[in-house]
Motif scaffolding. Structure first.
Motif, PDB file in Angstrom:
ATOM      1  N   UNK A  86      19.355  97.719   8.743  1.00 45.49           N
ATOM      2  CA  UNK A  86      19.510  97.633  10.192  1.00 45.49           C
ATOM      3  C   UNK A  86      18.174  97.959  10.821  1.00 45.49           C
ATOM      4  N   UNK A  87      18.010  97.570  12.073  1.00 46.51           N
ATOM      5  CA  UNK A  87      16.761  97.888  12.772  1.00 46.51           C
ATOM      6  C   UNK A  87      16.651  99.376  13.080  1.00 46.51           C
ATOM      7  N   UNK A  88      17.756  99.972  13.503  1.00 50.07           N
ATOM      8  CA  UNK A  88      17.793 101.407  13.809  1.00 50.07           C
ATOM      9  C   UNK A  88      18.844 102.055  12.915  1.00 50.07           C
ATOM     10  N   UNK A  89      18.402 103.014  12.107  1.00 45.89           N
ATOM     11  CA  UNK A  89      19.307 103.731  11.216  1.00 45.89           C
ATOM     12  C   UNK A  89      19.373 105.182  11.674  1.00 45.89           C
ATOM     13  N   UNK A  90      20.560 105.623  12.029  1.00 43.38           N
ATOM     14  CA  UNK A  90      20.774 107.006  12.456  1.00 43.38           C
ATOM     15  C   UNK A  90      21.325 107.777  11.269  1.00 43.38           C
TER      16      UNK A  90
END
Length: 327
Positions: free
Chosen positions: A114-118
């Motif tokens: 994913x572009x943003x991984x939390x």
């Protein structure tokens, strides 16, 4: 012998676009995170500098909310990983599964694609699971069963951890901490910000009202502009001198790595672009030194006895390191 050409400095139009999009991104995050402008600025800076962010603080101050708000403000893919002791590396990177119909193995991507991984409570996962992020964070790719898969671009990991409750946790190894470009602490809000939080968060979550301000291609364009921000030989020398100071200080047992030097310069370029400049100033380096360097150093036993903190040591080194002249 060939001469490597330096990229041209960004135009004023490119810098204006960075300021416009980043400003909208900051405003979107401010609508959820009350009274934490410095932390929001740090998150946006790390995003544009192609780094990863470690958010370390006590429970309940908005660590996960900060990461989720940045992800919501971007029209990009986002995955959340809840780190637990039973988390497997394949849960993060993916796994090859045998397809009965095709009689072949097919790759099923894990949560890191994913572009943003939390990454929530990253220090609760076992060292084996934590190590699955090493290649992802440094090389933006994943290798499974001998095959390498590229991760989406842009790519940022925003991980949280609680430094107080140590039972059942696995401290991050130095190799992984060094891959985080910056570490920030959210801290408690002041009284006015906490009152505003009660008003805005009391009946509904403002996170649901956040609308994306740009997409993956837009972020990639901003990153390309940041890469072209000029860093003079004097500015680069200053970054190197600061890193070298951490390696020779009597208060430091393990100094900053060459990766830390590179990360500090990248972050300084992003800060300069966010302020509408096409060149790096020593002020940019000084403003980011604690966030970029403090989590990478190990203090000596004498410093621990004197109750020094990494942040204070870095601040002292910044004060003592001479700023080279010239642009």
């Amino acid at each position: 012998m060939t001469t490597q050409l330096q990229p041209s400095a960004p135009s004023q139009g490119d810098l204006d676009e960075v300021a416009q999009v980043a400003g909208a991104l900051v405003e979107a995050m401010r609508s959820v995170i009350e009274g934490k402008d410095e932390v929001i600025d740090a998150a946006v800076t790390v995003l544009l500098a192609e780094g990863h962010l470690l958010i370390e603080d006590v429970p309940g101050v908005g660590k996960t909310m900060l990461a989720k708000t940045l992800a919501r403000a971007l029209d990009t893919s986002m995955r959340r990983i809840q780190f637990t002791p039973d988390l497997l590396p394949s849960d993060i990177t993916g796994v090859s599964v045998f397809n009965q119909d095709d009689r072949q193995f097919e790759f099923r991507p894990g949560a890191v694609f994913a572009n943003v991984v939390v990454g929530d409570e990253i220090n609760r996962a076992s060292p084996k699971a934590q190590s699955a992020l090493l290649e992802c964070m440094e090389e933006h790719r994943v290798t499974v069963d001998g095959t390498t898969y590229a991760l989406p671009h842009p790519f940022i990991i925003m991980a949280t951890q609680n430094p107080v409750e140590m039972e059942g946790t696995y401290p991050l190894p130095e190799a992984q901490r060094d891959r985080f470009m910056a570490r920030v602490s959210v801290g408690y809000p002041d009284a006015r910000a906490e009152m505003a939080m009660l008003d805005h968060h009391g009946s509904a979550s403002p996170l649901e009202e956040v609308r994306p301000v740009t997409d993956a291609e837009g972020v990639a364009a901003l990153i390309r502009t940041v890469r072209r921000v000029h860093a003079s030989p004097a500015a680069r020398q200053y970054v190197v001198d600061l890193a070298a100071a951490t390696r020779t200080s009597s208060a430091v047992r393990l100094g900053a790595s060459p990766r830390a030097t590179l990360h500090l310069l990248r972050a300084a370029r992003a800060r300069a672009a966010l302020r509408g400049r096409d060149h790096v100033l020593p002020d940019d380096v000084q403003a980011l030194a604690q966030a970029v360097l403090s989590h990478r150093i190990l203090l000596s036993s004498e410093a621990h006895v004197a109750r020094q903190t990494p942040e204070r040591v870095i601040a002292d080194l910044v004060q003592r390191t001479r700023v080279p002249g010239g642009r």
